[in-house]
Enzyme design. Sequence first.
Site, PDB file in Angstrom:
ATOM      1  N   ASP A  49       1.602 -10.771  -2.541  1.00 32.37           N
ATOM      2  CA  ASP A  49       1.702  -9.822  -1.431  1.00 32.37           C
ATOM      3  C   ASP A  49       2.400  -8.551  -1.902  1.00 32.37           C
ATOM      4  O   ASP A  49       3.559  -8.578  -2.313  1.00 32.37           O
ATOM      5  CB  ASP A  49       2.513 -10.465  -0.298  1.00 32.37           C
ATOM      6  CG  ASP A  49       2.717  -9.517   0.881  1.00 32.37           C
ATOM      7  OD1 ASP A  49       1.966  -9.634   1.865  1.00 32.37           O
ATOM      8  OD2 ASP A  49       3.619  -8.658   0.811  1.00 32.37           O
ATOM      9  N   TYR A  54       5.420  -0.002  -1.761  1.00 33.33           N
ATOM     10  CA  TYR A  54       6.248  -0.651  -2.785  1.00 33.33           C
ATOM     11  C   TYR A  54       6.117   0.055  -4.139  1.00 33.33           C
ATOM     12  O   TYR A  54       6.974  -0.118  -5.004  1.00 33.33           O
ATOM     13  CB  TYR A  54       5.877  -2.124  -2.968  1.00 33.33           C
ATOM     14  CG  TYR A  54       6.024  -3.014  -1.773  1.00 33.33           C
ATOM     15  CD1 TYR A  54       6.664  -2.586  -0.608  1.00 33.33           C
ATOM     16  CD2 TYR A  54       5.508  -4.311  -1.796  1.00 33.33           C
ATOM     17  CE1 TYR A  54       6.774  -3.426   0.499  1.00 33.33           C
ATOM     18  CE2 TYR A  54       5.629  -5.157  -0.693  1.00 33.33           C
ATOM     19  CZ  TYR A  54       6.250  -4.702   0.450  1.00 33.33           C
ATOM     20  OH  TYR A  54       6.353  -5.540   1.543  1.00 33.33           O
ATOM     21  N   LYS A  79      -0.935  -3.368   1.925  1.00 35.31           N
ATOM     22  CA  LYS A  79      -0.655  -2.835   3.263  1.00 35.31           C
ATOM     23  C   LYS A  79      -0.775  -1.320   3.300  1.00 35.31           C
ATOM     24  O   LYS A  79      -0.472  -0.632   2.325  1.00 35.31           O
ATOM     25  CB  LYS A  79       0.759  -3.239   3.714  1.00 35.31           C
ATOM     26  CG  LYS A  79       1.065  -4.720   3.538  1.00 35.31           C
ATOM     27  CD  LYS A  79       2.475  -5.070   3.972  1.00 35.31           C
ATOM     28  CE  LYS A  79       2.881  -6.446   3.486  1.00 35.31           C
ATOM     29  NZ  LYS A  79       3.316  -6.447   2.081  1.00 35.31           N
ATOM     30  N   HIS A 112       1.064  -1.793   7.936  1.00 37.68           N
ATOM     31  CA  HIS A 112       2.411  -2.206   7.543  1.00 37.68           C
ATOM     32  C   HIS A 112       3.404  -2.205   8.710  1.00 37.68           C
ATOM     33  O   HIS A 112       4.223  -3.118   8.840  1.00 37.68           O
ATOM     34  CB  HIS A 112       2.908  -1.306   6.409  1.00 37.68           C
ATOM     35  CG  HIS A 112       3.951  -1.935   5.547  1.00 37.68           C
ATOM     36  ND1 HIS A 112       4.146  -1.589   4.239  1.00 37.68           N
ATOM     37  CD2 HIS A 112       4.870  -2.896   5.796  1.00 37.68           C
ATOM     38  CE1 HIS A 112       5.130  -2.308   3.719  1.00 37.68           C
ATOM     39  NE2 HIS A 112       5.593  -3.103   4.657  1.00 37.68           N
TER      40      HIS A 112
END
Length: 277
Positions: A49, A54, A79, A112
């Site tokens: 994930d 990120y 996401k 998200h």
Amino acid sequence: MTSRPTVPTITLNNGVEIPQLGFGVFQVPDEETTAAVTHALEAGYRSVDTAAIYGNEAGVGKALAASGLAREELFVTTKLWNADQGYDSTLRAFDRSLAALGLDHVDLYLIHWPAPARDLYLDSWRAIETLVADGRVRAAGVSNFQPAHLTRLLDHSDLVPAVNQIELHPGLQQRTLRELHAAHGIATEAWSPLAQGAVLADPLLRELADRHDRSPAQVVLRWHLQLGNVVIPKSVTPARIRENLDVFGFSLTEEEMAAVSGLDADLRTGPHPDTLD
């Protein structure tokens, strides 16, 4: 050679199967992500994930490519970030994520955050419907959606989210949301399943860990699994990565499950979805 655990799967509302325990890479720098994901895949994880925000989708992609594993053995989630919400910008953001991952499709694509002040999640969801229809997303879902956001989405679309990924751990159990998920066949996926370690010193969890000859973290992950949650613990430490997967050789009794469920304290470690935009 150590045998790899077989992770059970949950069948989502569109028939796609997701491993019930996956590997999260939140807050892992891109240059460390490839090694962490490689360790996870070697340990037996098959679900990873990540998210655009990120900044480590490329690191994930490198590990997947180097693993030698067939694409159909892997379950990859990413996401859509808040700043990319909207119909056209969602499609562009998805293309960027796919290119970074080096894949031709993802298994699960999530909005998200609802980012309610932007008020674009319905448009973003329409774009994700297009991606599903095109076969580039196998399952569509949301993350951090509260009951009001989820209900509005359900009222405006025929595509029911397959997953809502939310902060969930013994200190924040989100029962109302989980009941809403159950009523609509939406899988509950827990991020920060260990409350970033905040619950692990609890005397009850330590007692249960001693009773089962396990760590408090393993007890909490086992609690999630028995509730039916999908769970994505994160670690960059190989020993901890393996420990988090070693949760299938024991079970908690009904009384022990109920005791852990008594630890709910509205303990939120991340932002509140109503205010993050």
